[in-house]
Design an enzyme around this catalytic site. Structure first.
Site, PDB file in Angstrom:
ATOM      1  N   LYS A 167       1.543   8.045   0.307  1.00 28.09           N
ATOM      2  CA  LYS A 167       1.921   8.129   1.718  1.00 28.09           C
ATOM      3  C   LYS A 167       3.248   8.867   1.842  1.00 28.09           C
ATOM      4  O   LYS A 167       4.121   8.682   0.993  1.00 28.09           O
ATOM      5  CB  LYS A 167       2.106   6.715   2.288  1.00 28.09           C
ATOM      6  CG  LYS A 167       0.821   5.974   2.559  1.00 28.09           C
ATOM      7  CD  LYS A 167       1.102   4.635   3.217  1.00 28.09           C
ATOM      8  CE  LYS A 167      -0.163   3.821   3.383  1.00 28.09           C
ATOM      9  NZ  LYS A 167      -1.104   4.358   4.368  1.00 28.09           N
ATOM     10  N   ARG A 218     -10.845  -0.462   2.119  1.00 26.04           N
ATOM     11  CA  ARG A 218     -12.302  -0.559   2.207  1.00 26.04           C
ATOM     12  C   ARG A 218     -12.925  -0.754   0.822  1.00 26.04           C
ATOM     13  O   ARG A 218     -13.992  -1.356   0.699  1.00 26.04           O
ATOM     14  CB  ARG A 218     -12.872   0.673   2.929  1.00 26.04           C
ATOM     15  CG  ARG A 218     -12.575   1.979   2.243  1.00 26.04           C
ATOM     16  CD  ARG A 218     -12.805   3.166   3.150  1.00 26.04           C
ATOM     17  NE  ARG A 218     -11.713   3.374   4.107  1.00 26.04           N
ATOM     18  CZ  ARG A 218     -11.700   4.327   5.025  1.00 26.04           C
ATOM     19  NH1 ARG A 218     -12.721   5.147   5.133  1.00 26.04           N
ATOM     20  NH2 ARG A 218     -10.680   4.451   5.836  1.00 26.04           N
ATOM     21  N   ASP A 221       0.847  -1.192   0.000  1.00 29.63           N
ATOM     22  CA  ASP A 221       0.000   0.000   0.000  1.00 29.63           C
ATOM     23  C   ASP A 221       0.883   1.242   0.000  1.00 29.63           C
ATOM     24  O   ASP A 221       1.347   1.694   1.046  1.00 29.63           O
ATOM     25  CB  ASP A 221      -0.924  -0.011   1.236  1.00 29.63           C
ATOM     26  CG  ASP A 221      -1.835   1.210   1.276  1.00 29.63           C
ATOM     27  OD1 ASP A 221      -1.920   1.918   0.253  1.00 29.63           O
ATOM     28  OD2 ASP A 221      -2.462   1.431   2.334  1.00 29.63           O
TER      29      ASP A 221
HETATM   30  N1  BES Z   1      -3.191   0.353   5.251  1.00 29.33           N
HETATM   31  C1  BES Z   1      -3.586   1.597   5.748  1.00 29.33           C
HETATM   32  C2  BES Z   1      -3.884   1.593   7.245  1.00 29.33           C
HETATM   33  C3  BES Z   1      -2.741   1.344   8.188  1.00 29.33           C
HETATM   34  C4  BES Z   1      -2.049   2.407   8.721  1.00 29.33           C
HETATM   35  C5  BES Z   1      -2.413   0.075   8.586  1.00 29.33           C
HETATM   36  C6  BES Z   1      -1.018   2.175   9.618  1.00 29.33           C
HETATM   37  C7  BES Z   1      -1.398  -0.148   9.491  1.00 29.33           C
HETATM   38  C8  BES Z   1      -0.698   0.903  10.000  1.00 29.33           C
HETATM   39  C9  BES Z   1      -4.848   2.077   5.043  1.00 29.33           C
HETATM   40  O1  BES Z   1      -4.984   1.681   3.734  1.00 29.33           O
HETATM   41  C10 BES Z   1      -4.796   3.570   5.059  1.00 29.33           C
HETATM   42  O2  BES Z   1      -3.897   4.116   4.496  1.00 29.33           O
HETATM   43  N2  BES Z   1      -5.766   4.184   5.721  1.00 29.33           N
HETATM   44  C11 BES Z   1      -5.791   5.608   5.849  1.00 29.33           C
HETATM   45  C12 BES Z   1      -7.225   6.049   5.721  1.00 29.33           C
HETATM   46  C13 BES Z   1      -7.395   7.516   5.560  1.00 29.33           C
HETATM   47  C14 BES Z   1      -6.869   7.952   4.222  1.00 29.33           C
HETATM   48  C15 BES Z   1      -8.846   7.851   5.707  1.00 29.33           C
HETATM   49  C16 BES Z   1      -5.226   5.978   7.217  1.00 29.33           C
HETATM   50  O3  BES Z   1      -5.462   5.245   8.172  1.00 29.33           O
HETATM   51  O4  BES Z   1      -4.531   6.982   7.310  1.00 29.33           O
HETATM   52 ZN    ZN Z   2      -4.080  -0.143   3.222  1.00 33.24          ZN
HETATM   53 ZN    ZN Z   3      -4.009   2.956   2.339  1.00 32.79          ZN
END
Ligand code: BES
Ligand code: ZN
Ligand code: ZN
Length: 490
Positions: free
Chosen positions: A259, A333, A252
């Site tokens: 990110k 999601r 990801d």
């Molecule tokens: N895979 C990440 C979530 C995650 C973050 C898992 C840290 C493990 C450790 C997920 O896909 C993500 O990036 N979620 C975002 C959502 C936001 C953009 C609403 C997040 O949590 O920042």
């Molecule tokens: Zn993710």
């Molecule tokens: Zn993500």
């Protein structure tokens, strides 16, 4: 690692190393052989405190009180300490809290297997573990009369589950260059072959035919094509049917909502939900339990590129709902929305559990060590939490509420993939998923956000630094609970 249960007294067993557990700092117990020395070095025997006496080939570890959880972590810490010592076998007595309940023995066995784990696939110099055999005497700390047969069966179950957890850890720890959707499908096929399960793998064309457009959008910019995997274990006369759904983001990057580099490191962990599903499926046929289990996985890589899906896109999910993309990093999601729909189309299950490293917000809410459980049915959520306690994992409930639900409203589509508020992100993600659960299935479903404990960059208890294999133990315990239930009582 081999385990041997014996009715021989602990002092009559020949072994290279002896493990002695100090309970509640009680150094006066007959099992404690080096009281003076231990006092001299100020060893109290507090929970997880280890003291190794090389000159006597003994190692001590403390537990606050006798219980499965305490014993699992203490033995886990001890196992890590003795892993590279040159002992071929060790002996340990039994420390039960009830003559008929094998929870503590299970903790001991799981502690040894989970604590001895290390991931060295990419090290040129691999550390060698010499320890091959654990001999457990049925001589008990409180002199309970233990039943060999029930202890044997508990030992076997724990071995299967702990080894499956280590298997999951290996997958999660493997870098994205070596573990991408096609590899995940191959691993699923191997599990099926080994355990006599059915396995169907959907390639891009099949996924398109199933209209899983949200999943396809996430995968579009990657050179690694997506896979949707369906593994099934179908025993005769099952007491329950469960579907497991795993988020399998083999990487990801965040996509175009890229990110920051510090947050991208470790994102190989984003396949932890799917990897836990694989671990459970590996364990399930060996456990031989009368529960039908289906494992569904969306294996996808979220990357950037000229054909990447974009913030502002509107996707039509498999169930026909439209989703406004406002952040391509909220991709899990989208993948789960389609795989949940697919799972419900394929199987009429009594329970549906999804596991996903879904949100950083879950970690902010409850910390690194705890998963969050969401859904509509308290009964189902409580069952998962009860099972997690038995398995030695931390899980806690986060409640949905209708006010947060409003934050997912979109002006141009049915729903947004992110909420318009900074807070409550784990819950809004869970509520997003709930839009893809059919009305009839609302009370059968629980969503487990494992973002915190899936991958922790330091060791804790029986868990090593890196992947923990979280979810495998809890779900196996759920299956055990369901296997015991009388169908009339459901
Ligand atoms: N895979 C990440 C979530 C995650 C973050 C898992 C840290 C493990 C450790 C997920 O896909 C993500 O990036 N979620 C975002 C959502 C936001 C953009 C609403 C997040 O949590 O920042
Ligand atoms: Zn993710
Ligand atoms: Zn993500």
């Amino acid at each position: 690692m081999n385990f041997k249960l014996t009715e021989k007294k602990i002092n009559d067993i020949e072994a290279d190393l002896e493990v002695i557990v100090v309970v509640g700092e009680d150094l006066d117990h007959r099992f404690v052989k080096d009281r003076e020395l231990l006092e001299k070095v100020a060893f109290k025997g507090g929970q997880d405190e280890v003291y190794y006496l090389p000159e006597r080939d003994r190692v001590y570890v403390g537990v606050e009180s006798i219980g499965g959880e305490n014993m699992r972590t203490a033995i886990g810490v001890l196992a890590r300490r003795v892993r590279t010592l040159k002992y071929k076998n060790l002996k340990i007595a039994s420390y039960m809290n009830h003559p008929k309940c094998t929870a503590v023995l299970r903790g001991v066995v799981e502690g040894f297997i989970l604590g001895s784990y290390s991931f060295e696939k990419y090290k040129s110099q691999k550390s060698k573990s010499h320890l091959k055999e654990i001999i457990i005497s049925l001589e008990d700390y409180r002199e309970f009369e233990l039943n060999l047969e029930s202890c044997e069966s508990a030992l076997e179950k724990s071995k299967i589950i702990a080894e499956a957890t280590n298997f999951t850890r290996d997958i999660v720890n493997t870098p994205p260059e070596d573990f991408y959707p096609k590899v995940m499908a191959k691993v699923a096929k191997d599990i099926a072959k080994e355990g006599g399960l059915e396995c169907r793998v959907l390639k891009q064309k099949d996924i398109r035919e199933e209209s899983m457009n949200a999943l396809l959008a996430v995968s579009r910019a990657s050179s690694r094509k997506p896979r949707v995997i369906h593994l099934s274990y179908k025993p005769k006369n099952p007491k329950a049917v469960i579907s497991l759904v795993g988020k399998g983001l083999t990487y990801d990057s965040g996509g175009l909502s890229l990110k920051p580099s510090d947050f991208m490191v470790t994102m190989k962990l984003d396949k932890s939900g799917a990897s836990a599903v694989l671990g459970v499926m590996k364990a399930i046929s060996k456990l031989n339990l009368p529960v039908e289990v289906h494992g569904f996985i969306g294996a996808v890589e979220n990357m950037i590129g000229g054909n990447a899906y974009k913030p502002d896109d509107v996707l039509v999910a498999k169930n026909g709902k439209t989703i406004e993309v406002r952040n391509t990093d909220a991709e899990g999601r989208l993948v789960l929305a389609d795989v949940l729909s697919f799972a419900q189309q394929e199987v009429d299950a009594d329970y549906i559990f999804d596991m996903a490293t879904l949100t950083g917000a879950s970690v902010v809410a409850v910390g690194n060590y705890t998963s969050t459980v969401m859904g509509f049915s308290d009964e189902v959520k409580d069952m998962v939490i009860q099972a997690s306690k038995r398995g030695g994992e931390f899980m806690t409930k986060l409640d949905f509420n209708r006010y947060l639900k409003k934050s997912l409203k979109s002006n141009i589509a049915d729903i947004c993939n992110i909420s318009n508020t900074r807070y409550g992100g784990a819950i809004t993600a869970g509520m997003f998923l709930s839009e893809f659960i059919e009305e009839d299935n609302r009370d059968k479903w629980a969503h487990i956000d494992i973002a915190g404990p899936a991958f922790v960059e330091h060791e804790w208890g029986e868990n090593p630094a890196g992947a923990t294999g979280v979810g495998v133990r809890s779900i196996c315990r759920v299956i055990e609970l369901l296997a015991k239930r009388n169908i009339e009582c459901n």
